[in-house]
Design an enzyme around this catalytic site. Structure first.
Site, PDB file in Angstrom:
ATOM      1  N   ALA A 118      -1.054   7.839  -1.542  1.00 17.46           N
ATOM      2  CA  ALA A 118      -1.551   8.592  -2.696  1.00 17.46           C
ATOM      3  C   ALA A 118      -1.005   8.078  -4.012  1.00 17.46           C
ATOM      4  CB  ALA A 118      -1.196  10.074  -2.542  1.00 17.46           C
ATOM      5  N   ASP A 126      -7.061  -0.093   6.571  1.00 13.77           N
ATOM      6  CA  ASP A 126      -8.004  -1.152   6.933  1.00 13.77           C
ATOM      7  C   ASP A 126      -9.120  -1.267   5.894  1.00 13.77           C
ATOM      8  OD1 ASP A 126      -6.525  -1.482   9.266  1.00 13.77           O
ATOM      9  OD2 ASP A 126      -7.776  -0.085  10.390  1.00 13.77           O
ATOM     10  N   LYS A 152       0.856  -1.183   0.000  1.00  9.42           N
ATOM     11  CA  LYS A 152       0.000   0.000   0.000  1.00  9.42           C
ATOM     12  C   LYS A 152       0.894   1.236   0.000  1.00  9.42           C
ATOM     13  CE  LYS A 152      -1.729  -1.596   3.820  1.00  9.42           C
ATOM     14  NZ  LYS A 152      -2.500  -1.724   5.088  1.00  9.42           N
ATOM     15  N   ASP A 166     -12.432   6.057  12.509  1.00  9.26           N
ATOM     16  CA  ASP A 166     -11.696   4.864  12.120  1.00  9.26           C
ATOM     17  C   ASP A 166     -12.495   3.968  11.184  1.00  9.26           C
ATOM     18  OD1 ASP A 166      -9.378   5.378  13.555  1.00  9.26           O
ATOM     19  OD2 ASP A 166      -9.250   3.307  14.244  1.00  9.26           O
TER      20      ASP A 166
END
Length: 320
Positions: free
Chosen positions: A234, A263, A231, A299
């Site tokens: 941006a 997540d 990951k 979250d």
């Protein structure tokens, strides 16, 4: 606790109360706060459930109002919450912006109910009948018993032929890189699917790791996982899936709150994995879910449903 009977996501870890200051600036001058819940594994469980797949969360909560709220919220979201109530307190996160977009998160979790997670908390048959087991590096950092629980669940999943998903999720406030590296590397080596940020991948692979996302994905995959996803915020994501390289750019999004974006990404990927969809579709849903999540404070509040992902793809400012 009883085991879930429907194949789907099974995960375990600590979920905490989340206090968020409403104003930007020093915490001592904040006058408005919101109170919600947060935790890497429960965020993924909620995200998978919202995308239409069964999800189960296993954990310990205190016998307090925060523990009650967490259990109610999980059940409301359609997550099967297999909860052990503990005499210790439910952990707490405090989130505030000191200035601009600089987000600070403090943890109050040492000795918490969640940190007392034990292998005995894993119901018989729950892990063994899962569609995928998802664990994170966060839980391995909480305590010796929590770490043992993660590896016990992984061992049981592997023995039963259940795919294991690992999100490295390194938290510098919980342990040092020197302490984390060997444990996280061992965990990644047992995974079928691994997710990591660029710096997390470098931590797992060591000083000799390549600097590009492609090299890092290949390095993670070489440890054992057939599916390794890096990951890259941006810049999108890079993956090595069964030896095939994939790269997707990030979707444009207004970043209101970056916490939970990773997540959401994992939830999108795993929901499509459970649905049997191919790697490009898994990654597209993951990227879209992450973009949706950062546009909403909290979250787990911004975790999208299928219809909301479709609306994001249409790029319309007004939904009628």
């Amino acid at each position: 606790m009883t085991a879930t009977s429907t194949p789907g996501l099974v995960t375990l870890g600590e979920t905490m109360g989340l206090v968020t200051a409403g104003e930007i600036g020093s915490l001592e001058y904040a006058r408005t706060f919101t109170y919600g819940i947060g935790g890497a594994e429960s965020n993924v469980a909620i995200g998978v459930s919202r995308l239409g797949a069964p999800a189960t969360w296993i954990g310990r909560l205190g016998a307090d109002a925060t523990g009650d709220m967490i259990e109610r919220r999980l059940r409301y979201e359609g997550v099967a919450a297999l909860v052990v109530r503990d005499r210790a307190f439910t952990g707490l996160m405090v989130k505030h912006r000191r200035f601009g977009s600089a987000l600070s998160v403090d943890y109050h979790r040492a000795g918490s109910a969640g940190s007392r997670l034990s292998p005995e908390d894993l119901p018989q048959g729950c892990v063994e009948t899962a569609g995928v087991l998802h664990v994170t590096g966060v839980t391995t950092a909480l305590s010796a018993s929590a770490c043992d629980t993660v590896f016990c669940a992984v061992d049981r999943a592997r023995a039963a032929g259940v795919p294991v998903s690992v999100d490295v999720n390194y938290r510098s406030k919980l342990w040092s890189p020197e302490a984390a590296g060997p444990t996280l590397r061992r965990l990644v080596a047992l995974a079928d699917v691994v997710f990591a940020g660029v710096e997390e991948a470098q931590l797992v692979l060591g000083a000799g790791a390549g600097s590009t996302a492609e090299a890092l994905a290949q390095g993670l995959s070489a440890l054992g996982p057939a599916q390794a996803v890096v990951k890259d915020g941006a810049r999108g994501c890079t993956a090595s899936v069964d030896g095939v390289a994939h790269r997707l750019p990030a979707l444009p999004a207004e970043v209101v709150d970056p916490v939970g974006a990773g997540d959401a990404f994992v939830a999108g990927y795993l929901a499509e994995l459970l649905a049997g969809r191919p790697a490009p579709e898994r990654l597209r849903t993951a990227v879209a879910a992450g973009a949706y999540a950062v546009s909403v404070p909290g979250d787990c509040e911004g975790l999208p449903r299928r219809t909301e992902l479709a609306a994001l793809a249409s790029a319309s400012d007004v939904m009628r």
